[in-house]
Design a protein around this motif. Structure first.
Motif, short mmCIF file in Angstrom:
data_model
loop_
_atom_site.label_atom_id
_atom_site.label_comp_id
_atom_site.label_asym_id
_atom_site.label_seq_id
_atom_site.Cartn_x
_atom_site.Cartn_y
_atom_site.Cartn_z
N SER A 80 0.84 -1.20 0.00
CA SER A 80 0.00 0.00 0.00
C SER A 80 0.87 1.25 0.00
O SER A 80 2.09 1.18 -0.17
N ILE A 81 0.26 2.39 0.25
CA ILE A 81 0.99 3.66 0.17
C ILE A 81 1.91 3.87 1.36
O ILE A 81 2.76 4.74 1.33
N ARG A 82 1.73 3.09 2.43
CA ARG A 82 2.57 3.23 3.62
C ARG A 82 2.84 1.85 4.19
O ARG A 82 1.89 1.10 4.48
N PRO A 83 4.11 1.46 4.37
CA PRO A 83 4.44 0.10 4.81
C PRO A 83 3.73 -0.31 6.10
O PRO A 83 3.37 -1.47 6.27
N ALA A 84 3.52 0.64 7.02
CA ALA A 84 2.88 0.29 8.28
C ALA A 84 1.48 -0.26 8.07
O ALA A 84 0.97 -1.03 8.90
N LEU A 85 0.84 0.12 6.97
CA LEU A 85 -0.52 -0.36 6.69
C LEU A 85 -0.53 -1.81 6.23
O LEU A 85 -1.60 -2.42 6.16
N LEU A 206 -4.84 1.77 -0.45
CA LEU A 206 -4.85 2.13 0.97
C LEU A 206 -5.10 0.96 1.91
O LEU A 206 -6.00 0.98 2.72
N GLY A 207 -4.31 -0.09 1.83
CA GLY A 207 -4.32 -1.12 2.85
C GLY A 207 -5.65 -1.84 3.04
O GLY A 207 -6.32 -2.23 2.08
N SER A 208 -6.06 -1.98 4.32
CA SER A 208 -7.20 -2.83 4.67
C SER A 208 -8.55 -2.14 4.53
O SER A 208 -9.58 -2.80 4.61
N LEU A 209 -8.58 -0.82 4.34
CA LEU A 209 -9.86 -0.11 4.26
C LEU A 209 -10.67 -0.41 3.00
O LEU A 209 -11.87 -0.72 3.09
N PRO A 210 -10.09 -0.31 1.79
CA PRO A 210 -10.92 -0.45 0.58
C PRO A 210 -11.72 -1.74 0.49
O PRO A 210 -12.88 -1.69 0.04
N PRO A 211 -11.19 -2.91 0.87
CA PRO A 211 -12.05 -4.11 0.80
C PRO A 211 -13.30 -3.98 1.67
O PRO A 211 -14.38 -4.46 1.29
N PHE A 212 -13.18 -3.31 2.82
CA PHE A 212 -14.35 -3.07 3.66
C PHE A 212 -15.34 -2.15 2.95
O PHE A 212 -16.55 -2.37 2.99
N LEU A 213 -14.81 -1.11 2.29
CA LEU A 213 -15.70 -0.20 1.56
C LEU A 213 -16.43 -0.94 0.44
O LEU A 213 -17.62 -0.72 0.21
N LEU A 214 -15.73 -1.81 -0.25
CA LEU A 214 -16.33 -2.56 -1.35
C LEU A 214 -17.47 -3.44 -0.88
O LEU A 214 -18.47 -3.61 -1.57
N VAL A 215 -17.33 -3.99 0.30
CA VAL A 215 -18.36 -4.91 0.82
C VAL A 215 -19.48 -4.16 1.52
O VAL A 215 -20.66 -4.51 1.38
N PHE A 216 -19.15 -3.06 2.25
CA PHE A 216 -20.14 -2.48 3.16
C PHE A 216 -20.55 -1.04 2.85
O PHE A 216 -21.60 -0.61 3.35
N ALA A 217 -19.77 -0.27 2.09
CA ALA A 217 -20.11 1.14 1.89
C ALA A 217 -21.52 1.28 1.33
O ALA A 217 -21.88 0.63 0.35
N GLY A 218 -22.30 2.13 1.95
CA GLY A 218 -23.70 2.29 1.57
C GLY A 218 -24.64 1.42 2.38
O GLY A 218 -25.86 1.55 2.27
N ASN A 219 -24.09 0.53 3.16
CA ASN A 219 -24.91 -0.35 4.01
C ASN A 219 -24.49 -0.28 5.47
O ASN A 219 -24.62 -1.24 6.21
N GLY A 233 -3.81 11.73 13.57
CA GLY A 233 -2.42 11.44 13.22
C GLY A 233 -2.02 12.05 11.89
O GLY A 233 -0.92 11.76 11.39
N GLY A 234 -2.89 12.88 11.31
CA GLY A 234 -2.57 13.52 10.04
C GLY A 234 -2.76 12.58 8.87
O GLY A 234 -3.44 11.55 8.96
N ASP A 235 -2.16 12.91 7.74
CA ASP A 235 -2.32 12.11 6.53
C ASP A 235 -1.40 10.89 6.59
O ASP A 235 -0.66 10.68 7.56
N ASN A 236 -1.42 10.09 5.54
CA ASN A 236 -0.64 8.85 5.52
C ASN A 236 0.80 9.05 5.06
O ASN A 236 1.58 8.09 5.04
N PHE A 237 1.16 10.27 4.68
CA PHE A 237 2.51 10.51 4.17
C PHE A 237 3.38 11.29 5.15
O PHE A 237 4.51 10.92 5.43
N ARG A 238 2.85 12.41 5.68
CA ARG A 238 3.67 13.27 6.54
C ARG A 238 3.21 13.27 7.99
O ARG A 238 3.98 13.60 8.88
N GLY A 239 1.96 12.92 8.25
CA GLY A 239 1.47 12.89 9.62
C GLY A 239 1.44 14.25 10.29
O GLY A 239 1.79 14.40 11.45
N LEU A 240 1.02 15.28 9.54
CA LEU A 240 1.01 16.64 10.07
C LEU A 240 -0.06 16.79 11.16
O LEU A 240 -1.01 16.03 11.23
N CYS A 241 0.11 17.83 11.98
CA CYS A 241 -0.83 18.08 13.07
C CYS A 241 -2.20 18.46 12.51
O CYS A 241 -2.30 19.14 11.48
#
Length: 290
Positions: A80-85, A206-219, A233-241
């Motif tokens: 994904s866009i960030r290894p921690a994800l 974006l890691g584990s979120l999109p599969p959840f959106l595909l199954v459940f978004a709108g429901n 924690g800010g965005d996924n790249f810089r983590g700004l305040c």
């Protein structure tokens, strides 16, 4: 409540009394926990050390500890866009219904990095019976199309996944899962199917979120936004305040790259990290009074 904190247990027996149940991928619980709360922690390794740490730090806490078999999902994870994800433990939420059926009773609340000492009113039953998926705050003003790649939206057979739905973004960090309904809907398998497709055609970043959106978004059975003040924690790249969202606050969620314990340790905290500091179990070199 389910919550995740820093890795910086008294294995309770089967609890048959009605309680608020929650699970956590690694976590440290809040200092003020109502007596009716029962925690279920999920870890990938070091269970004995984590159990001892929780028991010594919070001897009054009622909890059970489970080991998540990372091999169940590791072969399905795409970069994904960030290894921690990409940590397999981030995907443990998809497998909570596979815990022993006595573990959470009818439902579990999943909550990472949060702070709340009150029960969650309105979470136990979907409002008006609506929503066949999890319950949690949803955000229909967010740019939903940005969560999927152009390859997804340009393929009619894929984008039809949202046909007859009004999909909105929701944050999987804070949600209530009806375990029986989840098992009946075979939702773990449906999430895995989208992850298998992602290995062949990149449809999200974006890691584990999109599969959840595909199954459940709108429901989703929507819950007031006060129960997930996320993005601290800010965005996924810089983590700004970031500041709090407008309105009342009942649960704080440091989603994003910036984590309060890391910013405190680095002596570069954001203003809102002062809310976390009293609960940090490690001494920090930074003082908000200085």
């Amino acid at each position: 409540m389910l919550r995740r904190g820093s890795t910086r247990g008294n294995d309770a027996g089967h609890d048959v009394h009605p309680r608020i149940h929650g699970g956590d991928p690694i976590g440290a619980p809040t200092l003020l926990v109502p007596a009716e709360h029962f925690f279920h922690f999920v870890c990938s390794s070091g269970a004995s050390l984590l159990r001892a740490a929780i028991s010594n730090s919070f001897p009054y806490l009622k909890f059970r500890l489970y080991t998540f078999d990372e091999s169940r999902v590791s072969g399905l994870i795409s970069a994904s866009i960030r290894p921690a994800l990409d940590c397999p433990l981030n995907y443990a939420r998809s497998y909570l219904p596979n815990l022993p059926r006595s573990a959470c009773g009818a439902s579990c609340t999943w909550t990472p990095t949060s702070s709340s000492s009150t029960t969650l009113p309105g979470w136990q039953k979907p409002p008006g019976g609506g929503g066949r998926g999890p319950r949690g705050p949803e955000y229909c003003n967010a740019n939903f199309t940005s969560y999927f790649t152009p390859a997804f939206w340009s393929n009619p057979s894929l984008s039809l996944a949202f046909a007859n739905r009004r999909p909105c973004y929701f944050n999987t960090g804070v949600m209530v899962i009806d375990l029986e309904r989840w098992r009946e809907g075979d939702y773990t398998r449906k999430i895995e199917e989208w992850m298998e497709l992602q290995k062949r055609v990149r449809i999200y970043d974006l890691g584990s979120l999109p599969p959840f959106l595909l199954v459940f978004a709108g429901n989703i059975a929507a819950v007031d936004h006060r129960w997930n003040q996320h993005g601290l924690g800010g965005d996924n790249f810089r983590g700004l305040c970031r500041d709090l969202h407008p309105g009342p606050v009942s649960l704080l969620h440091w989603s994003g790259k910036g984590k309060p314990w890391a910013r405190l340790d680095a002596n570069r905290p954001c203003p809102l990290d002062a809310l976390w500091a009293p609960y940090d179990l490690l001494d920090t070199p930074f003082s908000f009074d200085s």
